[in-house]
Enzyme design. Structure first.
Site, PDB file in Angstrom:
ATOM      1  N   ARG A  46      12.575  18.570  15.707  1.00 24.98           N
ATOM      2  CA  ARG A  46      12.762  17.148  15.366  1.00 24.98           C
ATOM      3  C   ARG A  46      12.221  16.284  16.502  1.00 24.98           C
ATOM      4  O   ARG A  46      11.564  15.277  16.290  1.00 24.98           O
ATOM      5  CB  ARG A  46      14.237  16.827  15.087  1.00 24.98           C
ATOM      6  CG  ARG A  46      14.484  15.322  14.930  1.00 24.98           C
ATOM      7  CD  ARG A  46      15.813  14.954  14.269  1.00 24.98           C
ATOM      8  NE  ARG A  46      16.907  15.819  14.589  1.00 24.98           N
ATOM      9  CZ  ARG A  46      17.569  15.823  15.762  1.00 24.98           C
ATOM     10  NH1 ARG A  46      17.227  14.980  16.721  1.00 24.98           N
ATOM     11  NH2 ARG A  46      18.561  16.654  15.954  1.00 24.98           N
ATOM     12  N   TYR A  98       4.097  -3.827  -0.584  1.00 22.19           N
ATOM     13  CA  TYR A  98       4.527  -2.732  -1.457  1.00 22.19           C
ATOM     14  C   TYR A  98       5.996  -2.942  -1.860  1.00 22.19           C
ATOM     15  O   TYR A  98       6.822  -3.337  -1.029  1.00 22.19           O
ATOM     16  CB  TYR A  98       4.339  -1.409  -0.700  1.00 22.19           C
ATOM     17  CG  TYR A  98       4.991  -0.244  -1.370  1.00 22.19           C
ATOM     18  CD1 TYR A  98       4.644   0.117  -2.669  1.00 22.19           C
ATOM     19  CD2 TYR A  98       5.961   0.508  -0.719  1.00 22.19           C
ATOM     20  CE1 TYR A  98       5.261   1.180  -3.302  1.00 22.19           C
ATOM     21  CE2 TYR A  98       6.571   1.586  -1.343  1.00 22.19           C
ATOM     22  CZ  TYR A  98       6.218   1.910  -2.638  1.00 22.19           C
ATOM     23  OH  TYR A  98       6.840   2.959  -3.254  1.00 22.19           O
ATOM     24  N   ASP A 170       0.830  -3.242   8.205  1.00 28.24           N
ATOM     25  CA  ASP A 170       0.656  -2.067   7.357  1.00 28.24           C
ATOM     26  C   ASP A 170      -0.839  -1.978   7.036  1.00 28.24           C
ATOM     27  O   ASP A 170      -1.401  -2.830   6.346  1.00 28.24           O
ATOM     28  CB  ASP A 170       1.499  -2.234   6.077  1.00 28.24           C
ATOM     29  CG  ASP A 170       1.437  -1.003   5.179  1.00 28.24           C
ATOM     30  OD1 ASP A 170       0.384  -0.341   5.156  1.00 28.24           O
ATOM     31  OD2 ASP A 170       2.430  -0.729   4.481  1.00 28.24           O
ATOM     32  N   LYS A 195      -1.589   8.099   1.435  1.00 30.66           N
ATOM     33  CA  LYS A 195      -2.692   7.477   0.707  1.00 30.66           C
ATOM     34  C   LYS A 195      -4.043   7.939   1.262  1.00 30.66           C
ATOM     35  O   LYS A 195      -4.348   9.109   1.209  1.00 30.66           O
ATOM     36  CB  LYS A 195      -2.505   5.965   0.747  1.00 30.66           C
ATOM     37  CG  LYS A 195      -1.074   5.511   0.345  1.00 30.66           C
ATOM     38  CD  LYS A 195      -0.756   5.884  -1.071  1.00 30.66           C
ATOM     39  CE  LYS A 195       0.672   5.724  -1.569  1.00 30.66           C
ATOM     40  NZ  LYS A 195       1.713   5.125  -0.826  1.00 30.66           N
TER      41      LYS A 195
HETATM   42  N1  PLP Z   1       2.854   0.769   2.417  1.00 33.96           N
HETATM   43  C1  PLP Z   1       2.036   0.646   1.364  1.00 33.96           C
HETATM   44  C2  PLP Z   1       0.929  -0.377   1.406  1.00 33.96           C
HETATM   45  C3  PLP Z   1       2.201   1.457   0.244  1.00 33.96           C
HETATM   46  O1  PLP Z   1       1.376   1.309  -0.807  1.00 33.96           O
HETATM   47  C4  PLP Z   1       3.255   2.402   0.235  1.00 33.96           C
HETATM   48  C5  PLP Z   1       3.480   3.291  -0.923  1.00 33.96           C
HETATM   49  O2  PLP Z   1       2.901   3.122  -1.968  1.00 33.96           O
HETATM   50  C6  PLP Z   1       4.101   2.489   1.350  1.00 33.96           C
HETATM   51  C7  PLP Z   1       3.863   1.672   2.429  1.00 33.96           C
HETATM   52  C8  PLP Z   1       5.231   3.482   1.382  1.00 33.96           C
HETATM   53  O3  PLP Z   1       4.741   4.744   1.692  1.00 33.96           O
HETATM   54  P1  PLP Z   1       5.367   6.109   1.147  1.00 33.96           P
HETATM   55  O4  PLP Z   1       5.263   6.095  -0.344  1.00 33.96           O
HETATM   56  O5  PLP Z   1       4.531   7.146   1.824  1.00 33.96           O
HETATM   57  O6  PLP Z   1       6.789   6.129   1.603  1.00 33.96           O
END
Ligand code: PLP
Length: 381
Positions: A46, A98, A170, A195
């Protein structure tokens, strides 16, 4: 070093004990210690694992951070970042993020005493006017999900710095291949590694990095204390995916531009959102701060009611959540990825029920356009 070289040689690209050019999967939870209280480099997986560590060094190298952190999902990474703040702190959050990001702010951190205001971060005046005495951070996506809005990251960070805010970006949609927010003034970069970075729709992960040694120390503590780390198998898959990020992103972009132009000229389409189109509101800023426009497109049909029939008629674009993999995906954000945002908030941000989002994959562009065309005909859109 050019990013294409870093993708291959960045981080820890070979195993120091054997010379293996693919960092091995250290499938172990613990490590033999030299004596009581005398661990070797690693003591418990961890806190640290060599396969994960190699990935963490890689994301730091790609984004220009001092340390990287790999989590079991993008949201686990966001959880660690938001845990930097304490009850009573106020954050500014982009209005087009998101749905799960909105949900963790609203349903997890507000309960723990965090306050936030939703702002249109593509409008610098909206950022400035919502800063309060207890505002501690600015959280945004650029390009944003799902409307592909572009925030001028450098100008937003300049405003934030005047007020000592931590700037969190992000960078999932752009990836470090096309945009490096730390070089534009951000303090922390977060990715859903699920992604484009992983790139093959076979792993869920989150990657975080920062160029501030103090924040790195705090994140390091939080990653270990909360414990939502990425396992060694998935860390290896992520590194394997990242090696080809450059060639994939170029092709995603090429196909997306072809699809965006096709949709723009189609009589059934009302609006197309793709930052690589000169008609897009954020085009000039995107050109300035990104070296490419990536592979995500959203659009609306003139006949909004035909959206469901349209996406269900597609054959190569698979109806599924997620994005950034080699295969093209389609979804309707209002009922899928952004369903956790209440309708009135969603609509205030411009995410209408008929909005369709495409993740344009690496198939032959002509086949993708033919698939869109047959779906227009079949759905009567
Ligand atoms: N940030 C963005 C722009 C996303 O599109 C997503 C998920 O679709 C996330 C964060 C969250 O990521 P995760 O699904 O890997 O937890």
């Amino acid at each position: 070093m050019h990013i294409n070289t870093k993708l291959i040689h960045g981080g820890i690209s070979e195993d120091k004990t054997t010379g293996a050019v693919s960092v091995p999967i250290y499938q172990t939870s613990t490590y033999k210690q030299n004596g009581v209280g005398q661990p070797k480099e690693y003591e418990y997986s961890r806190s640290g694992n060599p396969t994960r560590h190699a990935l963490e060094e890689l994301i730091a190298d790609l984004e220009g951070g001092v340390q990287g952190f790999a989590f079991g999902s993008g949201l686990a990474g966001i959880h660690a970042i938001l845990s930097l703040f304490v009850p009573g702190d106020h954050l500014l959050m982009g209005d087009d993020v998101y749905g799960g990001t909105f949900r963790i702010f609203e349903q997890v951190f507000v309960k723990n005493g965090l306050e936030y205001t939703i702002v249109d971060t593509s409008d610098l005046a909206d950022i400035e006017k919502n800063i309060q005495p207890n505002t501690k951070g600015l959280y945004l996506e650029s390009p944003s999900n799902p409307l592909l809005k572009i925030t001028d990251i450098k100008s937003a960070a300049d405003i934030a710095k005047k007020h000592n805010l931590v700037v969190m970006v992000d960078n999932t949609f752009a990836t470090p291949y096309f945009q490096q927010p730390l070089t534009l003034g951000a303090d922390i970069v977060i990715h859903s590694g699920t992604k484009y970075l992983g790139g093959h729709s076979d792993v869920v992960s989150g990657l975080v990095t920062t160029n501030d040694p103090k924040l790195a120390q705090e994140l390091s503590f939080l990653q270990n204390a909360i414990g939502a780390v990425l396992g060694p198998q998935d860390s290896w898959l992520m590194q394997r995916g990242i090696k080809t990020l450059g060639v994939r992103m170029e092709e995603h972009q090429r196909n997306a531009l072809a699809a965006a132009e096709f949709l723009t000229s189609h009589p059934a389409v009302a609006n197309v959102y793709y930052p690589g189109l000169s008609s897009h509101n954020g085009y000039e800023v995107a050109k300035k701060q990104m070296s490419g426009f990536s592979g995500m497109i959203s659009f609306e049909l003139k006949n909004e009611a035909a959206a469901t029939a349209f996406v269900e008629a597609l054959q190569l674009f698979t109806l599924a959540e997620s994005l950034g993999g080699v295969e093209s995906l389609v979804e309707v954000p209002a009922v899928m990825t952004h369903a956790s945002i209440p309708k009135e908030k969603r609509e205030a941000a411009g995410i209408r029920d008929g909005l369709i989002r495409l993740s344009v994959g690496l198939e032959y562009a002509g086949d993708l356009l033919a698939d869109l065309e047959q779906a227009f005909e079949k759905s009567g859109a």
